[in-house]
Design a protein around this motif. Sequence first.
Motif, mmCIF file in Angstrom:
data_model
loop_
_atom_site.group_PDB
_atom_site.id
_atom_site.type_symbol
_atom_site.label_atom_id
_atom_site.label_comp_id
_atom_site.label_asym_id
_atom_site.label_seq_id
_atom_site.Cartn_x
_atom_site.Cartn_y
_atom_site.Cartn_z
ATOM 1 N N HIS B 35 0.732 -1.427 -0.063
ATOM 2 C CA HIS B 35 0.133 -0.049 -0.064
ATOM 3 C C HIS B 35 0.889 1.146 -0.043
ATOM 4 C CE1 HIS B 35 -3.659 -2.383 1.550
ATOM 5 N NE2 HIS B 35 -2.686 -2.998 2.031
ATOM 6 N N VAL B 37 0.210 4.921 1.813
ATOM 7 C CA VAL B 37 -0.258 5.678 3.095
ATOM 8 C C VAL B 37 0.211 6.984 3.148
ATOM 9 C CG1 VAL B 37 -0.809 5.489 5.387
ATOM 10 C CG2 VAL B 37 -0.999 3.476 4.051
ATOM 11 N N GLN B 39 0.035 11.022 5.075
ATOM 12 C CA GLN B 39 0.021 11.513 6.338
ATOM 13 C C GLN B 39 0.020 13.272 6.050
ATOM 14 O OE1 GLN B 39 2.270 10.679 9.963
ATOM 15 N NE2 GLN B 39 0.735 10.914 11.098
ATOM 16 N N GLY B 44 -3.789 12.730 10.471
ATOM 17 C CA GLY B 44 -3.574 11.365 10.785
ATOM 18 C C GLY B 44 -3.411 10.353 9.559
ATOM 19 N N LEU B 45 -3.570 9.108 9.412
ATOM 20 C CA LEU B 45 -2.975 8.226 8.395
ATOM 21 C C LEU B 45 -4.213 8.356 7.259
ATOM 22 C CD1 LEU B 45 -1.312 5.774 10.577
ATOM 23 C CD2 LEU B 45 0.020 7.541 9.133
ATOM 24 N N TRP B 47 -5.261 6.113 3.771
ATOM 25 C CA TRP B 47 -4.703 5.040 2.801
ATOM 26 C C TRP B 47 -4.766 5.740 1.353
ATOM 27 C CZ3 TRP B 47 -8.234 2.895 -1.017
ATOM 28 C CH2 TRP B 47 -7.575 1.965 -1.917
ATOM 29 N N TYR B 95 4.053 7.072 2.721
ATOM 30 C CA TYR B 95 4.866 5.836 3.285
ATOM 31 C C TYR B 95 4.270 4.853 2.328
ATOM 32 C CZ TYR B 95 5.282 8.345 7.590
ATOM 33 O OH TYR B 95 5.635 9.120 8.809
ATOM 34 N N HIS B 97 3.532 0.776 2.591
ATOM 35 C CA HIS B 97 3.069 -0.183 3.993
ATOM 36 C C HIS B 97 2.704 -1.371 3.635
ATOM 37 C CE1 HIS B 97 0.955 -1.154 7.829
ATOM 38 N NE2 HIS B 97 -0.115 -1.044 6.882
ATOM 39 N N VAL B 99 0.492 -4.604 5.276
ATOM 40 C CA VAL B 99 -0.504 -5.098 6.350
ATOM 41 C C VAL B 99 0.307 -6.148 7.452
ATOM 42 C CG1 VAL B 99 -2.474 -4.201 5.355
ATOM 43 C CG2 VAL B 99 -1.591 -6.679 5.187
ATOM 44 N N GLU B 100 1.389 -6.663 6.897
ATOM 45 C CA GLU B 100 2.123 -7.629 7.897
ATOM 46 C C GLU B 100 2.652 -6.748 8.925
ATOM 47 O OE1 GLU B 100 1.900 -7.707 4.535
ATOM 48 O OE2 GLU B 100 0.939 -9.728 4.160
ATOM 49 N N GLY B 101 2.673 -5.404 8.737
ATOM 50 C CA GLY B 101 3.312 -4.568 9.839
ATOM 51 C C GLY B 101 4.531 -3.643 9.702
ATOM 52 N N TRP B 103 6.519 -0.679 7.692
ATOM 53 C CA TRP B 103 6.480 0.880 7.012
ATOM 54 C C TRP B 103 7.889 1.016 6.515
ATOM 55 C CZ3 TRP B 103 1.911 3.526 7.445
ATOM 56 C CH2 TRP B 103 0.903 3.101 8.419
ATOM 57 N N GLY B 104 7.793 2.155 5.395
ATOM 58 C CA GLY B 104 8.928 2.791 5.282
ATOM 59 C C GLY B 104 9.234 4.061 6.280
ATOM 60 N N GLN B 105 10.189 4.591 5.926
ATOM 61 C CA GLN B 105 10.373 5.948 6.516
ATOM 62 C C GLN B 105 9.672 7.057 6.241
ATOM 63 O OE1 GLN B 105 12.419 5.084 4.010
ATOM 64 N NE2 GLN B 105 13.049 7.292 3.132
#
Lengths: 108, 113
Positions: B35, B37, B39, B44-45, B47, B95, B97, B99-101, B103-105
Motif C-alpha cells: 500500500h 499511505v 499523512q 492522521g494516516l 490510505w 509511506y 506499507h 499490512v504484515e506490519g 512501514w518505510g520511513q
Amino acid sequence: EIVLTQSPGTLSLSPGERATLSCRASQSISNTYIAWHQQKPGQAPRLLIYGASSRATGIPDRFSGSGSGTDFALTISSLEPEDFAVYYCQQFGSSPLTFGGGTKVEIK
Amino acid sequence: EVQLVESGGGVVQPGGSLRLSCEASGFTFDNFGIHWVRQAPGKGLEWVSLISGDGGATYYADSVKGRFTISRDNSKNSLYLHMNSLRTEDSAVYYCHMVEGYWGQGTLVTVSS
C-alpha cells in the motif's frame, strides 16, 4: 468503508499510570485484521499489536490489545517516558484499509 | 530483515507531477500486496492505494482516483506511485506499507506555488 473511531482524542497521564485507548468500528471485523501502531513525532508508525492481541516483535509486555467484533482496546499497563506518542488502530479486513483518527497520549 | 525505503518526494507546483519509489528488501517481494499511505502535516494516516503482489490488481482512494497510478517492478523489488495533477491537499508524507506490519520511513511531498 469501515470507519474506525478512536477515543479519547487525547489522554493526559503521568508516567507509571495505566492508559486505556478505545477503537470502535462501524461494522464487525475479525480480530485477525486489527492492528495498533505507535507514532512518535518525525517518525514513521511502528507496529505494536497485530491480530487484535498479539504483540509484535520487540514490543514490551506492558502493551496489550483486546476486544472483538466492533470494540477493541489497547492498554499500556504502566506508562514509560518513551510511550508518550500517538496511537492508531487499523483494520484491513475490508477494502479499503482504514485507520482510526488516533489517540495522543501526552504527559500530564 | 524487511526494509522499505521511499524516495522521490519534493516540492512541486499545483498541477505538476511526481513519481515516488519504494525499494523493498528482506522478503519475497512478489508474494505481497503493498500500500501507499499518506499523512498530511499534523493529521492522521490516510490510505491512498494498493497493488497486488503480481501487479494485476490496483485500488485507489476516491481522492486520488484518476490522478495517481500505482505500479511495481518485481524484477527490481520496487513499488511506484505516479502522481499527476497534484493539488495542495496532496501535500503529505507518503509511506509504503505492508499490512504484515512494515512501514518505510516516508518521503515528503509538498505541493505549493
